[in-house]
Design a protein around this motif. Structure first.
Motif, PDB file in Angstrom:
ATOM      1  N   PHE A 142     -10.708 -14.000  14.668  1.00 56.67           N
ATOM      2  CA  PHE A 142     -11.383 -12.837  14.110  1.00 56.67           C
ATOM      3  C   PHE A 142     -12.439 -13.349  13.141  1.00 56.67           C
ATOM      4  O   PHE A 142     -12.108 -14.105  12.216  1.00 56.67           O
ATOM      5  CB  PHE A 142     -10.382 -11.940  13.380  1.00 56.67           C
ATOM      6  CG  PHE A 142      -9.216 -11.560  14.240  1.00 56.67           C
ATOM      7  CD1 PHE A 142      -9.297 -10.451  15.069  1.00 56.67           C
ATOM      8  CD2 PHE A 142      -8.064 -12.336  14.270  1.00 56.67           C
ATOM      9  CE1 PHE A 142      -8.237 -10.118  15.911  1.00 56.67           C
ATOM     10  CE2 PHE A 142      -6.992 -12.011  15.105  1.00 56.67           C
ATOM     11  CZ  PHE A 142      -7.071 -10.894  15.924  1.00 56.67           C
ATOM     12  N   TYR A 197     -16.862 -13.143  11.626  1.00 56.38           N
ATOM     13  CA  TYR A 197     -18.111 -12.420  11.383  1.00 56.38           C
ATOM     14  C   TYR A 197     -19.222 -13.459  11.313  1.00 56.38           C
ATOM     15  O   TYR A 197     -19.026 -14.520  10.722  1.00 56.38           O
ATOM     16  CB  TYR A 197     -17.982 -11.651  10.059  1.00 56.38           C
ATOM     17  CG  TYR A 197     -19.132 -10.730   9.773  1.00 56.38           C
ATOM     18  CD1 TYR A 197     -19.223  -9.500  10.414  1.00 56.38           C
ATOM     19  CD2 TYR A 197     -20.129 -11.080   8.876  1.00 56.38           C
ATOM     20  CE1 TYR A 197     -20.287  -8.644  10.165  1.00 56.38           C
ATOM     21  CE2 TYR A 197     -21.191 -10.237   8.617  1.00 56.38           C
ATOM     22  CZ  TYR A 197     -21.271  -9.019   9.267  1.00 56.38           C
ATOM     23  OH  TYR A 197     -22.322  -8.180   9.013  1.00 56.38           O
ATOM     24  N   PRO A 198     -20.372 -13.169  11.916  1.00 53.08           N
ATOM     25  CA  PRO A 198     -21.410 -14.208  11.988  1.00 53.08           C
ATOM     26  C   PRO A 198     -21.925 -14.624  10.608  1.00 53.08           C
ATOM     27  O   PRO A 198     -22.079 -13.783   9.721  1.00 53.08           O
ATOM     28  CB  PRO A 198     -22.551 -13.521  12.764  1.00 53.08           C
ATOM     29  CG  PRO A 198     -21.922 -12.375  13.463  1.00 53.08           C
ATOM     30  CD  PRO A 198     -20.776 -11.938  12.594  1.00 53.08           C
ATOM     31  N   SER A 230     -22.072 -19.817  13.001  1.00 50.06           N
ATOM     32  CA  SER A 230     -21.973 -18.769  14.016  1.00 50.06           C
ATOM     33  C   SER A 230     -21.609 -19.312  15.396  1.00 50.06           C
ATOM     34  O   SER A 230     -21.065 -18.584  16.228  1.00 50.06           O
ATOM     35  CB  SER A 230     -23.268 -17.973  14.092  1.00 50.06           C
ATOM     36  OG  SER A 230     -23.510 -17.326  12.861  1.00 50.06           O
ATOM     37  N   MET A 284     -17.882 -18.606  16.830  1.00 49.10           N
ATOM     38  CA  MET A 284     -17.592 -17.393  17.614  1.00 49.10           C
ATOM     39  C   MET A 284     -18.407 -17.362  18.901  1.00 49.10           C
ATOM     40  O   MET A 284     -17.933 -16.911  19.938  1.00 49.10           O
ATOM     41  CB  MET A 284     -17.854 -16.133  16.788  1.00 49.10           C
ATOM     42  CG  MET A 284     -17.236 -14.917  17.441  1.00 49.10           C
ATOM     43  SD  MET A 284     -17.391 -13.333  16.549  1.00 49.10           S
ATOM     44  CE  MET A 284     -18.359 -13.695  15.144  1.00 49.10           C
ATOM     45  N   GLU A 285     -19.621 -17.846  18.830  1.00 46.28           N
ATOM     46  CA  GLU A 285     -20.467 -17.827  20.022  1.00 46.28           C
ATOM     47  C   GLU A 285     -19.864 -18.686  21.133  1.00 46.28           C
ATOM     48  O   GLU A 285     -19.834 -18.266  22.292  1.00 46.28           O
ATOM     49  CB  GLU A 285     -21.881 -18.303  19.663  1.00 46.28           C
ATOM     50  CG  GLU A 285     -22.608 -17.286  18.798  1.00 46.28           C
ATOM     51  CD  GLU A 285     -23.950 -17.800  18.242  1.00 46.28           C
ATOM     52  OE1 GLU A 285     -24.490 -17.146  17.346  1.00 46.28           O
ATOM     53  OE2 GLU A 285     -24.424 -18.845  18.704  1.00 46.28           O
ATOM     54  N   GLN A 343     -16.850 -16.830  22.551  1.00 48.14           N
ATOM     55  CA  GLN A 343     -17.202 -15.723  23.440  1.00 48.14           C
ATOM     56  C   GLN A 343     -17.728 -16.243  24.768  1.00 48.14           C
ATOM     57  O   GLN A 343     -17.430 -15.685  25.823  1.00 48.14           O
ATOM     58  CB  GLN A 343     -18.240 -14.806  22.771  1.00 48.14           C
ATOM     59  CG  GLN A 343     -17.718 -14.027  21.559  1.00 48.14           C
ATOM     60  CD  GLN A 343     -16.745 -12.907  21.919  1.00 48.14           C
ATOM     61  OE1 GLN A 343     -16.072 -12.944  22.957  1.00 48.14           O
ATOM     62  NE2 GLN A 343     -16.646 -11.916  21.042  1.00 48.14           N
ATOM     63  N   LYS A 344     -18.500 -17.308  24.706  1.00 44.15           N
ATOM     64  CA  LYS A 344     -19.066 -17.852  25.936  1.00 44.15           C
ATOM     65  C   LYS A 344     -17.962 -18.366  26.856  1.00 44.15           C
ATOM     66  O   LYS A 344     -18.045 -18.268  28.063  1.00 44.15           O
ATOM     67  CB  LYS A 344     -20.036 -18.983  25.584  1.00 44.15           C
ATOM     68  CG  LYS A 344     -21.299 -18.952  26.429  1.00 44.15           C
ATOM     69  CD  LYS A 344     -22.296 -20.020  25.948  1.00 44.15           C
ATOM     70  CE  LYS A 344     -22.660 -19.875  24.477  1.00 44.15           C
ATOM     71  NZ  LYS A 344     -23.305 -21.060  23.898  1.00 44.15           N
ATOM     72  N   GLU A 345     -16.928 -18.892  26.237  1.00 44.75           N
ATOM     73  CA  GLU A 345     -15.854 -19.518  27.019  1.00 44.75           C
ATOM     74  C   GLU A 345     -14.865 -18.514  27.591  1.00 44.75           C
ATOM     75  O   GLU A 345     -13.929 -18.898  28.289  1.00 44.75           O
ATOM     76  CB  GLU A 345     -15.108 -20.529  26.142  1.00 44.75           C
ATOM     77  CG  GLU A 345     -15.881 -21.808  25.912  1.00 44.75           C
ATOM     78  CD  GLU A 345     -16.091 -22.579  27.211  1.00 44.75           C
ATOM     79  OE1 GLU A 345     -15.132 -22.704  27.982  1.00 44.75           O
ATOM     80  OE2 GLU A 345     -17.230 -23.035  27.445  1.00 44.75           O
ATOM     81  N   LEU A 392     -12.373 -11.418  18.479  1.00 42.65           N
ATOM     82  CA  LEU A 392     -12.951 -10.140  18.062  1.00 42.65           C
ATOM     83  C   LEU A 392     -13.935 -10.358  16.923  1.00 42.65           C
ATOM     84  O   LEU A 392     -13.640 -11.040  15.933  1.00 42.65           O
ATOM     85  CB  LEU A 392     -11.833  -9.185  17.599  1.00 42.65           C
ATOM     86  CG  LEU A 392     -12.288  -7.774  17.224  1.00 42.65           C
ATOM     87  CD1 LEU A 392     -12.845  -7.027  18.429  1.00 42.65           C
ATOM     88  CD2 LEU A 392     -11.130  -6.989  16.616  1.00 42.65           C
ATOM     89  N   GLN A 393     -15.112  -9.788  17.085  1.00 46.59           N
ATOM     90  CA  GLN A 393     -16.086  -9.796  15.999  1.00 46.59           C
ATOM     91  C   GLN A 393     -15.749  -8.640  15.062  1.00 46.59           C
ATOM     92  O   GLN A 393     -15.805  -7.475  15.442  1.00 46.59           O
ATOM     93  CB  GLN A 393     -17.505  -9.656  16.549  1.00 46.59           C
ATOM     94  CG  GLN A 393     -18.551  -9.644  15.448  1.00 46.59           C
ATOM     95  CD  GLN A 393     -19.976  -9.704  15.991  1.00 46.59           C
ATOM     96  OE1 GLN A 393     -20.221 -10.218  17.096  1.00 46.59           O
ATOM     97  NE2 GLN A 393     -20.926  -9.161  15.251  1.00 46.59           N
TER      98      GLN A 393
END
Ligand SMILES: Cc1ncc(C[n+]2csc(CCOP(=O)(O)OP(=O)(O)O)c2C)c(N)n1
Ligand SMILES: Cc1ncc(C[n+]2csc(CCOP(=O)(O)OP(=O)(O)O)c2C)c(N)n1
Ligand code: SF4
Ligand code: SF4
Ligand code: SF4
Ligand code: SF4
Ligand code: SF4
Ligand code: SF4
Ligand SMILES: [Mg+2]
Ligand SMILES: [Mg+2]
Lengths: 73, 183, 359, 258, 359, 258, 73, 183
Positions: E26, E28-29, E34, E37-38, E41-43, E54-55
């Motif tokens: 969990f 936040y950028p 960043s 999280m990036e 999400q890509k994976e 979750l962002q």
């Protein structure tokens, strides 16, 4: 139509004497005691005969101290 | 002079305000004072206590675990505070609701039937003043004049009319206090 | 005429804020300090002095209101207790970075987490080393009486304005809730527009005709600039360390052992002193009044003379590190602490003194 | 070019002096610059530069203070409404405005936004909605459209997992503390002119202490969207406007019913 | 077969989180982290392992999601950079108090305030002394390479779970952004329901039939209980100090002077060592890997042998206090630091070494 | 009392075993107790006590875990929706509910509330609106009525200075992530029964992953209001209900239009 | 009806070549240069005669690099 | 062997990816590598640079202020990095857009007209590979085979068809590099 009769059991030691139950009894059979429990609260009491076991008092009691019984008579 | 007092009882018995009046009265006679209440959930639990210190000198710790005087107004407080009176110190209590009376022999013990007296006077609100009267009879560290000033300071003006009643209660208290065990 | 009152520490701080001429208070309720805002609201400071009092939606909002207010040149404060102060850490770091004078009051309670609402001193690290990110310092004052609660609000404002630095009052639940005699200082006027313009020429409250406009920021995207800014800050902190150390010493002249304690614990220590001296134990007390700047030099000086130090805290041991850094190994520095809102008692502390120093 | 025409008396448009000469830090074609300029034009035209304090938090416009030639505060992420609240209350005769991005105003700053609006602070709030976190490199914002690809929604915003785009402006318009709420754009001349009028209206109302005047500007983040500026503006019209329709939402304290 | 990759520190941490079997992230950028999280999400970790990513709406929400997730018995983490970590301080204090294992990554940037986005080490105090309120400790690991970014994510989870304590990875912007060779560890399975029930019997994920239900709280309204809880925590921290100190020493055997440095600064120090040794200067390096527990004993041991220490930090001087506390006055402990995202260079540091130790 | 009636087969009402035997810490007459009880009754009746996790943050109900006999988490002030989000996402087969006061949900927790609702987390949110901060001794809450006296509005809430009472429930009902939104009370038997039905409905819907089911309970804080409980309930009907009218606000994902 | 004629001055060093101005010119008299400025951007240029001084281009230019003049002829 | 390289130019010239290919290639031949970019606003400003270290041993500091080789692709970078080349080290630059040519006499200086060459090849994207070719000609620390592997690792599969073009550019670069000043 079958008539119903009810009664309640109050955990008087846990009752906080808030009186929220008093006005909701349709048959006005409950009242506050003059005596206090060990926590210093006047507690609620069944004082009349006409309890219908409607559960109103138990349902609004914030402290959940009332148990209700009912029989069809 | 330094007097270290604990007052302990139910919430609603006026424990905190009794301490406040004592502290304010101390100020009126140019003394150092401190008033340290228990607060928070302890209070919600129904008990209340306050440590009052009145002294001619700068007060060091406002929090104590031994007291010159304990004023005890219910059983729970008796259980908790009887042992905290310094040897040679004083314990005053209202026997109303007390099931286990104090048993120490190294301290002075007094009773004041304040609840009863306040009921007789039909002024249950002055209960704490009756207790105060008992204390002042035994330890006249504050004079009545300064108590009156202290009352004025701690009451809102619209309650000033109640001051005579309170003074009356103090006087009653000083009369009815009785010794149980004196060294 | 002296204006004497019996007041709670919390009330005294609120009353002092009005009297010190603060322009604004922004806060959020939390036990054991809610009386600060309650006293303010009761006193209608808007009528008494024109002071603004606003209940914010959270501590995060409160500290950022303080940021905005201070940036606009006004004298502003907030108050909270431990968990609320933790929420303010980002804002505090911003305020320190932007060099905005203001006052933050922490009426410390037992932690960590929700903990309890009794008095504690376990936010020392946060206050003194910086709970927020980056290298910054607050000027931290620790009152030990209701009188000091009142006096230090005024002092903190002066110091904050002198150094363009946020100040913190590190009080605790017991001092907040207890009543003592306070001599209130007389009402100070709030700054006039001219005073603001003169004393805070950097403030953002409307660019004056034909003058340079002002900017308040903590952003320095070029590392060289940010380093220069940090050097400037560090130089300021050195200056504060040089000029503003405040402490009290009691019976240290002939002491063989010294207790170091601040705030409420220092009062227990004082009583311990009385008990010890009565037994012929030569105990002294150093009470840091400013926690930053910390009274390093006096402690270091006594390290040459005494046999040992005992640091007394209502924590698991935080200020003791600063005492050790000051003593630097010359004599033993022992620690005794109670946590969670438990208060050490004088006789208990005396027993510790005897035990650790084998007296 | 017609040299003889270039005389002061023929001047019909030039950059206001309330924009500094610093080169804007924005990507080519980014709406932030236009938004900055028209705010400054309004302040210039109203002659209130001495009485206006602007507040911009973190976001691409974090350096707004380098460009807007008035007193400015740089706020922490999301908290501009808190700063603005304090400044306005402490300086009730000043004009105070905040300038926030969508990540800032509608994500981390949600509480501050809602409560400043609910208290009816007498401030102007400018809200640049570009559907993305521009500053940090194009992550998903609360206003990111369904299925839109961003750095943190590389396969498109899945509303089931990531929530719906948040219409913050409609939400705060529900609050009694807001008085004038409108949504505009600055990608075309007519929009710029309309938005400028709205900003002027907001600042004028602000003098009358009517509560929050709130102007959303739907704008492009061509870098974040990975498009060329004109392409981004067309995409914005085709995709953003249907979801965030332009026009007044609340006027004179009354919601516009459609 | 070894799985070698060229990765950024941030990506390596994200990849390691998936491979270590974390159940949820969990965040936040914020720059410069960043990519964590990036990368996640890509994976599509939901597909790879079932991990939830979750962002959140803010760092405050992130850390409280971590609180909830950890309280429910899952292995969860968050990441941020300095200002965002400051916002998490209340949540971190709650998590530490409730003894919830989890991982918090701080990719430190220049502060205070908004500062810049370059690498710094100025959040040491916050990480190690506790930026939040109350007496608590995080297990703090400081990677100095991309490889360690990957390895320590796994290690941190193990330690967190071993001690029911939040762990922190204290990285920095440079390590986050730089690429190095990483040998990725193989995918670890996420814990099964049975494992969760067995290893985290206290977790709140549904009361089992006829068994005691569970509660996660940090509230202990009775001071005696809160003190007992604090004593328990302190005992645990002592245990961690006893068992989990990790550090690296380079050429300390024959050293006359020792540099103490962690993370990125330790690599500068390593290079400084090479330069110094080339000149015949007997310099050694102690690199704390765990910042809490701090390698007090090794430093203290070398304090008997060497002539002095130099603490090298990308801050105005934070870890140096812990070095001084360990050395306790026996030999000089000097400090050299750069701030604001400026990085010390090896030759610059060597010059400092020569200068302060008059070599 | 009719002793022979007291037999198990005649029992029509008794406290659910999902309430522990610990004496409630609430003031006499406080609605928190009733609210607790009916939530536990629903969980009991649905037989989902092994699959339900409750989350209560700071507020008078901070000790809810002492009373609700299921797995419980105690959250920091305002953050229950964040905890609930994580728990539900990590344990999608469980029932997760939050239980928050008005200060908690509508002041400090505004962002978490709005965003959990906006994301459409599949959780049940219970919102006890008593118009005040009970726990901390009766300070003004976002929902405090105009002119209402509290410890921090001792001369009454001046809406010009302190903002308007916030109708958080109406606000979150605007969000597509909420599915069932209702406002109820628990001071009278009929209300209790209705509220319990609403809670049951919410938990049942929760199984279907429809998004947030949100139940506001307007309740008394007799201590904070400085009234006796029955007096407080009457005051509530006369003053709170007109401002916070009872009834469904959103059903099946559709706003109820009046 | 009086005709108007206009012209623009572009700060080509500051222009970022975003091309946002191009489509809004009603008379299509502006275009991007082939050359780049010192920042590496192709900049906007007035290329035609029919500028009306409508200010459209200036109004949408994010970087405020356009100054517009207009005369009645 | 340890080679410490700075590559510096405009954003968009492929500075970072060139470094990345070098680093990946280093891994392919079992070496230690580090790739440390400038990031953030520095980059928005338009310049980009990356420090690449390839070594047989563990790499100490990934951040340096002296380099074995500087590869310089615009004037700003020339101003900043010429002085950072170690005495005896190497500087390679593309003269395109350079107004102040390097003037040091204690280092080896080479020119590669990469921009021109890329334009001739009508493959402006391979500009950085031309530069890389020049570097490898002078310091063949990575063999072409490993460069090809490195390219594969750093490109997404859909770009594999561009590999031959890139290899071609590398070859071109190694041919056109010319010495300006050799020690
Ligand atoms: C506490 C904190 N969290 C995160 C960040 C990183 N950050 C800076 S700006 C930003 C969001 C920017 O997006 P938006 O507000 O939409 O503005 P834009 O750049 O799109 O104009 C974020 C997440 C920060 N600076 N501080
Ligand atoms: C960060 C933080 N700020 C403030 C508090 C103090 N606090 C505890 S509960 C509460 C508000 C209680 O009001 P509400 O949420 O309405 O619940 P109620 O007690 O009325 O049921 C506050 C301000 C806290 N515990 N933590
Ligand atoms: S059950 Fe009904 S009738 Fe019987 S006492 Fe209760 S309210 Fe009265
Ligand atoms: S409602 Fe319950 S607690 Fe209140 S008086 Fe009646 S029985 Fe007692
Ligand atoms: S990143 Fe997006 S919002 Fe930021 S300047 Fe560039 S285009 Fe504008
Ligand atoms: S203070 Fe209010 S909300 Fe809290 S228990 Fe008492 S009546 Fe209930
Ligand atoms: S002023 Fe109008 S007509 Fe003239 S160039 Fe600009 S857009 Fe075209
Ligand atoms: S809009 Fe402005 S910056 Fe963009 S191309 Fe036109 S003149 Fe240049
Ligand atoms: Mg945005
Ligand atoms: Mg409430």
């Amino acid at each position: 139509m079958a008539k119903v009769k009810g009664t309640i059991v109050v955990d008087t030691e846990t009752c906080k004497g808030c009186e929220v139950c008093i006005p909701v009894c349709p048959t006005n059979v409950i009242a506050m005691s003059a005596k206090v429990n060990s926590k210093g609260y006047n507690y609620m009491n069944l004082v009349g005969e006409d309890c219908t076991g409607c559960t109103n008092c138990a349902v609004v009691c914030p402290d959940g101290v009332i148990t209700v019984y009912r029989v069809k008579v | 002079m330094t007097e270290e007092i604990i007052i302990a009882g139910f919430g609603g018995q006026g424990v905190l305000s009794m301490g406040k009046i004592m502290a304010y009265s101390g100020i009126m006679q140019n003394q150092e004072v401190s008033w340290m209440p228990s607060y928070g959930p302890e209070m919600r639990g129904g008990t209340a206590n306050v440590t009052v210190i009145i002294s001619d000198d700068r007060i060091s710790s406002p929090i104590l675990n031994k007291y010159d005087t304990a004023i005890i107004l219910n059983q729970q407080s008796m259980d908790k505070f009887e042992s905290t009176v310094k040897p040679g110190g004083m314990l005053i209590y209202d026997p109303n609701g007390i099931s286990r009376h104090p048993s120490r022999t190294d301290i002075n013990i007094y009773q004041v039937e304040a609840a009863k007296q306040a009921a007789i006077m039909k002024a249950s609100k002055t209960f704490n003043m009756v207790v105060l009267g008992a204390f002042l009879k035994l330890k006249p560290i504050i004079n009545l004049e300064n108590i009156e000033k202290g009352l004025k300071k701690s009451l809102p003006e619209r309650h000033y009319h109640m001051i005579p009643m309170n003074i009356d209660a103090i006087n009653q208290g000083s009369e009815i206090v009785k010794a149980i065990h004196v060294l | 005429m002296k204006e004497l009152r019996l007041m709670k520490g919390n009330e005294a701080m609120a009353e002092a804020a009005i009297r010190a001429g603060f322009d604004g208070y922004f806060g959020y309720p939390i036990t054991p300090q809610s009386e600060v805002m309650e006293h303010l609201q009761k006193e209608r400071p808007a009528i008494r002095t024109g002071m603004v009092v606003l209940q914010a939606e959270s501590e995060v909002a409160s500290i950022n209101m303080v940021y905005g207010g201070a940036a606009s040149g006004k004298n502003v404060l907030t108050s909270s207790s431990s968990p609320g102060i933790s929420l303010m850490q980002e804002g505090i770091s911003y305020i320190a970075a932007a060099e905005l004078p203001c006052l933050i009051i922490n009426v410390v309670r037992g932690g960590p987490g929700l903990g309890d609402i009794q008095a504690a001193q376990s936010d020392y690290f946060q206050a003194v080393k910086g709970g927020g990110h980056g290298d910054y310092r607050l000027i931290v004052l620790a009152p030990s009486s209701v009188q000091e609660c009142s006096d230090f609000v005024k002092l903190a404002l002066e110091l904050a304005n002198k150094y363009n630095n946020p100040a913190m009052l590190l009080s605790d639940g017991a001092i907040g809730q207890m009543m003592e005699k306070v001599e209130l200082f007389p009402q100070q006027p709030r700054w006039t527009l001219e005073e603001i313009r003169k004393k805070k020429p950097w403030a953002t409250n409307g660019r004056l005709f034909n003058q340079e406009r002002h900017i308040v920021t903590s952003l320095h995207l070029i590392p060289e600039k940010l380093e220069a800014h940090n050097n400037h800050l560090q130089a300021k902190y050195k200056e504060i360390e040089k000029n503003e150390v405040r402490y009290e010493e009691i019976k240290c002249d002939d002491a063989e052992y010294i207790i170091v304690a601040y705030g409420l614990a220092s009062r227990t220590a004082q009583k311990t002193l009385q008990l010890a001296r009565a037994e012929g134990i030569k105990l002294g007390l150093i009470r840091p009044i400013t926690l930053f700047p910390f009274p390093k030099i006096p402690i270091s000086t006594y390290a040459e003379k005494v046999k040992g130090f005992l640091t007394l805290e209502m924590s698991a041991g935080q200020m003791v590190e600063d005492v050790r850094l000051a003593v630097n190994g010359r004599v033993p520095v022992e620690f005794y602490g109670r946590t969670g809102g438990m208060l050490p008692a004088p006789d208990e502390v005396l027993a510790v003194v005897k035990n650790v120093f084998k007296i | 070019m017609n040299i003889e025409m270039i005389k002061p008396e023929n001047l019909v448009y030039t950059k206001t002096k309330l924009m500094t000469d610093n080169a804007l830090s924005y990507c080519p074609g980014c709406g932030h610059g236009t938004a900055h300029r028209i705010i400054m034009e309004v302040i210039d035209e109203m002659g209130i530069q001495e009485d206006t304090i602007g507040i911009a938090p973190v976001g691409c416009s974090v350096l707004a203070y380098e460009f807007m030639n008035i007193d400015m505060q740089e706020a922490s992420h999301g908290r501009a409404p808190a700063l603005a609240t304090a400044v306005k209350r402490l300086w009730p005769d000043k004009y105070v405005f905040s300038y926030q991005g969508d990540g800032d105003l509608a994500a981390i700053g949600t509480a501050e936004t809602i409560h400043a609006c609910n208290r009816g602070e007498n401030i102007v709030m400018i809200f640049i909605n570009n559907g993305i976190y521009g500053m940090t490199g194009g992550q998903m914002a609360p206003t990111t459209l369904p299925n839109m690809k961003t750095a943190t929604s590389p396969y498109g915003r899945d509303v089931k997992e990531m929530g719906h785009p948040l219409k913050m402006t409609e939400l705060i318009a529900q609050l009694p503390g807001t008085y004038y709420v409108t949504r505009q754009a600055v990608h075309k001349p007519a929009n710029v002119r309309k938005t400028k009028k709205a900003i002027r209206k907001a600042f004028e109302l602000s003098k009358e202490n009517v509560g929050v005047c709130f102007i959303e500007i739907v704008s492009n983040c061509n870098s974040g969207w990975k498009m060329r500026p004109n392409e981004a503006n067309i995409w914005m019209e085709d995709n953003m406007f249907p979801f965030f329709p332009l026009g007044d939402i609340k006027v004179d304290g009354q919601l516009i019913t459609k």
